[in-house]
Design an enzyme around this catalytic site. Structure first.
Site, PDB file in Angstrom:
ATOM      1  N   ASN A  66       5.175  -6.135  11.996  1.00  0.00           N
ATOM      2  CA  ASN A  66       6.092  -6.510  13.069  1.00  0.00           C
ATOM      3  C   ASN A  66       5.586  -7.731  13.794  1.00  0.00           C
ATOM      4  O   ASN A  66       4.389  -8.013  13.816  1.00  0.00           O
ATOM      5  CB  ASN A  66       6.254  -5.346  14.065  1.00  0.00           C
ATOM      6  N   ASN A 120      -4.581  -3.128  25.785  1.00  0.00           N
ATOM      7  CA  ASN A 120      -4.124  -3.655  24.501  1.00  0.00           C
ATOM      8  C   ASN A 120      -4.892  -4.917  24.167  1.00  0.00           C
ATOM      9  O   ASN A 120      -4.529  -6.019  24.579  1.00  0.00           O
ATOM     10  CB  ASN A 120      -2.611  -3.910  24.550  1.00  0.00           C
ATOM     11  N   PHE A 121      -5.986  -4.741  23.427  1.00  0.00           N
ATOM     12  CA  PHE A 121      -6.770  -5.881  22.943  1.00  0.00           C
ATOM     13  C   PHE A 121      -6.558  -6.040  21.438  1.00  0.00           C
ATOM     14  O   PHE A 121      -7.430  -6.484  20.711  1.00  0.00           O
ATOM     15  CB  PHE A 121      -8.272  -5.645  23.204  1.00  0.00           C
ATOM     16  N   CYS A 144      -3.000  -6.535  19.660  1.00  0.00           N
ATOM     17  CA  CYS A 144      -1.865  -7.137  18.964  1.00  0.00           C
ATOM     18  C   CYS A 144      -2.213  -8.513  18.416  1.00  0.00           C
ATOM     19  O   CYS A 144      -2.656  -9.388  19.156  1.00  0.00           O
ATOM     20  CB  CYS A 144      -0.659  -7.216  19.894  1.00  0.00           C
ATOM     21  N   ASN A 159      -5.443  -1.172  15.875  1.00  0.00           N
ATOM     22  CA  ASN A 159      -4.183  -1.864  16.086  1.00  0.00           C
ATOM     23  C   ASN A 159      -3.801  -2.463  14.731  1.00  0.00           C
ATOM     24  O   ASN A 159      -4.447  -2.205  13.726  1.00  0.00           O
ATOM     25  CB  ASN A 159      -4.348  -2.932  17.163  1.00  0.00           C
ATOM     26  N   CYS A 187      -3.125  18.118 -19.788  1.00  0.00           N
ATOM     27  CA  CYS A 187      -2.916  16.743 -20.254  1.00  0.00           C
ATOM     28  C   CYS A 187      -1.516  16.583 -20.851  1.00  0.00           C
ATOM     29  O   CYS A 187      -1.092  17.401 -21.673  1.00  0.00           O
ATOM     30  CB  CYS A 187      -3.968  16.382 -21.305  1.00  0.00           C
ATOM     31  N   CYS A 232     -19.692   7.777 -20.559  1.00  0.00           N
ATOM     32  CA  CYS A 232     -19.048   7.988 -19.251  1.00  0.00           C
ATOM     33  C   CYS A 232     -20.035   7.770 -18.111  1.00  0.00           C
ATOM     34  O   CYS A 232     -21.066   8.441 -18.043  1.00  0.00           O
ATOM     35  CB  CYS A 232     -18.462   9.406 -19.177  1.00  0.00           C
ATOM     36  N   CYS A 256     -17.068   6.933 -13.332  1.00  0.00           N
ATOM     37  CA  CYS A 256     -16.534   6.006 -12.330  1.00  0.00           C
ATOM     38  C   CYS A 256     -15.325   6.555 -11.590  1.00  0.00           C
ATOM     39  O   CYS A 256     -14.984   6.094 -10.525  1.00  0.00           O
ATOM     40  CB  CYS A 256     -16.193   4.671 -12.975  1.00  0.00           C
ATOM     41  N   CYS A 260      -4.668   9.014 -13.666  1.00  0.00           N
ATOM     42  CA  CYS A 260      -3.984  10.133 -14.322  1.00  0.00           C
ATOM     43  C   CYS A 260      -2.799  10.576 -13.471  1.00  0.00           C
ATOM     44  O   CYS A 260      -2.952  10.810 -12.273  1.00  0.00           O
ATOM     45  CB  CYS A 260      -4.947  11.302 -14.511  1.00  0.00           C
TER      46      CYS A 260
END
Lengths: 434, 445
Positions: free
Chosen positions: A77, A136-137, A139, A204, A346, A379, A382, A389
């Site tokens: 926005n 509000n620090f 936006c 924010n 599977c 393997c 990871c 999947c």
């Protein structure tokens, strides 16, 4: 049903779900509807100084990204703070607070970095009887060009200074809302704490351009052929917010500083995750803007059910995961897992195979009949196969019990915890303390 | 006219025009862009996807679906047309439930496949609606190829050859091109004259001359074609229809289902098409189903489809059988016609139940009769007028490799060639592959 009543830095609300300072809390009408729907509290849309109100653009102020069925995944926005007169907002806040004494109302404030400006508005906010203020620090658009919003949040010294003023001139809780558009979230949090803040709230919105129109070559949302970065929020930002919340929660300098968690909270589960990482409550905006105020009812029932099932009180959940957030260097290198594919679950799509074969470690074999099997000697655990999947729980990670052979390394898995700090490959390795 | 479903005999106008329009509307309406995006998102982009393997034309289905998902249906269509120039028709008539969608991992996992057929139609319709043709002819080779039959096999062959730069002449016995696409498929699968539109679109490649109304063995002979052209492709389909071999078969109102379907497809006004009150269709394939369902949709009161073997042996897909059942067609298994009864016009058909015995199908010894004003035979077609000297196999033209016949320089594909499973999509694959083989041969000369 679990008791969800919340006490956040002394501000009480029937549940920990507040609406964040944003369009949904811009006026009495919306806030009343929110409270009727069940929201525990609201942070009223940011107030500015007395005088001519800000003006907003008159073209699109939101941009979005979607999934295939128009599921809104991220929203940005370029709307500014409230564009209604200060006095109108203050009167409405006082009226709603009087009508809903059990709900939390917090005033969000953004005025120039001048002591008088803060003192003046704080006096008027105090008269409304609301429960606290949020600075509000955060936006990142529009107001920041005028030296406010994230322009303040990016300079820890300013944060500390303004927070101190607020603590001087206002006697109810002061929450400092932080911008994520910085390198290290702990610095502004520390500044807020040093300034005497009762809590921080984060995140924010994040600087963002949601899309580019490829016919007209304009960023979106587009105003007369031009676009400006906006603030990004919604489900897509949750992982960033969770990480920042956890950093503040676990850093010794800021540990214990109350946190109001914000950023993509869409379901009770999201809220529970923020709470577990140290947030005392959560603030929601995009989910309400996408689905309406009624979403809070699912959040309430879901969190209650979860707490009941766990036999936990709300406070037991807050911060429960914080001790488990650590640095990479302390992760146990003797924790060895291998991917396991449940052949019954599977569906033989082969995505794990494509991902592993093309982009990872060639650790999945494709056998006749589209049978996919993990090659333990390749393997590295990871987790990419698990992530790509499409079937939940079809691929899981199974720990090799200590004493068994890791076929990939040819070494027996050790039972002792051992991390990078003591690893022989680490030039700076030191003996682990006994 | 005042006819209703209960009017005796074979009459037209059993249903009001608006009901007929509804009945013969699109069986699967096209997806709109949002529906297509959602449907496309369900595709998992499988590795070495089973759907591709199941497609007789090997369309890269995951790729074209991803191209739809990312808003480029034109690119998706090209992925389809690269493999199957009649991808538009195949999207409508392919029994996807026994091909790509049957093996879709989501069908296997959830019983709900990605809607590949409808997505294919979305892509191909997008391009055809723009009337853009994504292919250009290669430089002219000066070679000339005759294609016999303007059905799916012949059209696919002709397009591929034309694309390679050869000049093609298509001969077809019927007045209009398209073959079974035009004359032999249920109307609700290909509405709004799609078969002709597709031929027109396909012919935009250029270099193809169509000579309609010229049957092989009548207007032209294989010998003459071999003499005139550098190669010949035979794709004339199966013009003959198998007989019932039941007593009284020649009784009035006993007809071939393929003729009924062709008449229906060519009818300008369905309310003028006569249909029986009690219709009996004999057979177990797609043609039988198409005839039975369309009889019902025209307003027949009772339609019975009788098949001599068990349900599991029906060549019509399960989906088609369910479609028929949902339209109110009664399906009787294990019964064979023994006698057509009627004085001039059919009145009843007598059947005998059958059972599977050690030596195949055998009579079970019990008979029954079904009232019938109209009977449609749909027990298979056969090759008629095969050129002399060409080797046949099982009544069809024997082929080896990519459709090579026993006669030098002559290829064959589609229903008239041995092998294959008599599907539009198989015919397209055979025509395309023969064209590639012809091209390779001509290029080597």
């Amino acid at each position: 049903m679990a008791d969800l009543s919340s006490d956040f830095v002394g501000i009480k609300s029937p549940n920990p779900f507040w609406l964040a300072s944003a369009p949904p809390t811009d006026k009495e009408y919306n806030v009343r509807r929110a409270f009727e729907a069940g929201w525990g509290g609201v942070v009223w849309k940011t107030l500015g100084s007395e005088g001519p109100p800000v003006v907003n653009v008159n073209g699109p102020r939101y941009g979005a990204i979607w999934g295939a069925d128009r599921r809104l995944l991220g929203l940005n926005n370029i709307e500014l703070i409230t564009d209604r007169p200060l006095q109108a907002n203050l009167e409405e806040m006082a009226r709603v607070k009087a009508n809903y004494p059990d709900r939390a109302i917090v005033a969000s404030i953004m005025v120039p970095c001048e002591e008088d400006a803060w003192r003046e508005i704080l006096e008027r906010v105090a008269e409304t009887g609301v429960d606290g203020i949020e600075l509000n620090f955060g936006c990142p658009h529009g107001m920041s060009e005028r030296g406010m919003g994230s322009a303040v949040g990016q300079v820890p010294e300013y944060i500390e200074m303004v927070t101190r003023w607020c603590k001087t001139y206002y006697d109810k809780p002061v929450i400092v809302k932080l911008t994520p558009n910085i390198t290290d979230i702990r610095k502004p949090a520390k500044a807020a704490k040093d300034g005497g803040a009762d809590a921080v709230s984060l995140i924010n919105t994040i600087n963002s351009i949601t899309a580019v129109d490829l016919d007209d070559f304009c960023p979106e949302p587009t105003i007369d052929g031009k676009g400006s970065h906006g603030g990004y929020c919604g489900p897509a930002v949750k992982p960033i917010a969770l990480s920042m919340v956890s950093e503040i929660a676990r850093d010794p300098e800021t540990h214990g500083l109350p946190i109001s968690g914000i950023g993509g909270v869409t379901t009770w589960r999201d809220a529970a995750e923020f709470l577990a990482l140290g947030a005392g409550n959560v603030q929601v905006c995009t989910a309400a803007m996408t689905y309406g105020f009624k979403v809070v009812q699912e959040m309430i029932s879901g969190l209650s059910q979860y707490l009941d099932e766990k036999g936990m009180a709300l406070d037991d959940l807050v911060g429960r995961a914080v001790p488990n957030v650590t640095d990479w260097q302390y992760l146990n290198l003797n924790y060895v897992t291998k991917a396991r594919i449940d052949q019954d679950l599977c569906i033989k799509c082969g995505r794990c195979y494509a991902a592993c074969e093309d982009t990872s470690h060639q650790a999945i074999a494709m056998k006749p009949g589209r049978v996919f099997e993990v090659k333990d000697d390749e393997c590295v655990a990871c987790n990419l196969c698990v992530n790509v999947c499409p079937v939940e729980d079809c691929i899981t990670m199974e720990r090799l019990t200590p004493g068994t052979l890791d076929e990939r390394t040819g070494r027996v898995v050790e039972s002792d915890y051992a991390n990078w700090t003591t690893h022989p490959n680490n030039p700076a390795a030191k003996e682990a303390a006994e | 006219m005042g006819n209703t479903q209960f009017t005796p005999g074979v009459v037209a106008g059993r249903l009001p025009g608006d009901v007929l329009d509804d009945n013969f509307g699109d069986l699967h309406p096209p997806l709109d862009p949002h529906e297509a995006a959602v449907a496309a998102d369900r595709c998992y982009f499988c590795y070495d996807a089973p759907c591709v393997e199941a497609c007789p034309t090997s369309i890269d289905i995951p790729l074209f679906i991803r191209q739809i998902a990312t808003g480029t249906p034109e690119a998706a269509a090209e992925t389809i047309f690269d493999q199957n120039i009649l991808g538009g028709m195949c999207a409508r008539v392919c029994p996807t439930e026994t091909l790509c969608e049957e093996v879709c991992v989501r069908e296997v996992a959830e019983g709900k496949p990605v809607e590949i057929g409808r997505l294919q139609r979305y892509a191909t319709d997008t391009v055809m609606a723009k009337n853009s043709h994504p292919y250009e002819r290669a430089a002219a080779t000066g070679k000339r190829v005759a294609v016999v039959g303007a059905g799916p096999a012949g059209l696919a062959c002709a397009h591929r050859l034309a694309m390679k730069g050869h000049d093609v002449v298509i001969y077809d016995a019927r007045p209009k091109p398209g073959g079974l696409n035009e004359y032999g498929i249920a109307s609700y699968k290909t509405v709004d004259g799609f078969a002709q539109k597709e031929v027109d679109w396909l012919m935009q490649i250029g270099g193809i001359e169509l000579r309609a109304g010229q049957a092989l063995g009548e207007a032209v002979t294989l010998e003459a074609l071999r003499e005139d052209c550098d190669a010949v492709f035979l794709g004339m389909g199966l013009a003959g229809v198998n007989a019932l071999r039941a007593e009284g078969e020649e009784t009035g109102n006993v007809a071939d289902a393929v003729d009924f379907i062709a008449d229906l497809r060519q009818a300008g006004d369905l309310s003028k098409l006569a249909i029986g009150r009690n219709v009996v269709v004999i057979g177990g394939g797609m043609t039988a189903i198409d005839a039975a369902v369309q009889s019902k949709l025209l307003g027949a009161e009772a339609v019975t489809l009788v098949y001599r073997r068990g349900q599991e042996r029906m060549s019509a897909s399960e989906y088609e059988q369910e479609l028929a059942a949902s339209q109110g067609v009664r399906i009787v298994h294990h019964a064979m016609p023994v006698r057509v009864i009627g004085n001039g016009a059919v009145r009843e058909v007598e059947f005998e139940y059958t059972q599977d015995g050690p030596n195949g199908l055998e009579p079970a010894g019990e008979t029954f009769r079904l009232p019938a004003d109209q009977v449609f035979r749909a027990i298979g077609q056969r090759l008629e007028g095969a050129p002399d000297g060409i080797t046949l196999e099982g009544g069809k033209i024997a082929v080896s490799g990519a459709g090579r016949t026993s006669v030098a320089g002559v290829w064959a594909g589609g229903d008239c060639a041995a092998g294959g499973d008599d599907l539009t999509v198989t015919a397209v694959a055979e025509g395309r592959d023969a064209a590639e083989d012809i091209h390779a041969r001509l290029a080597a000369e």
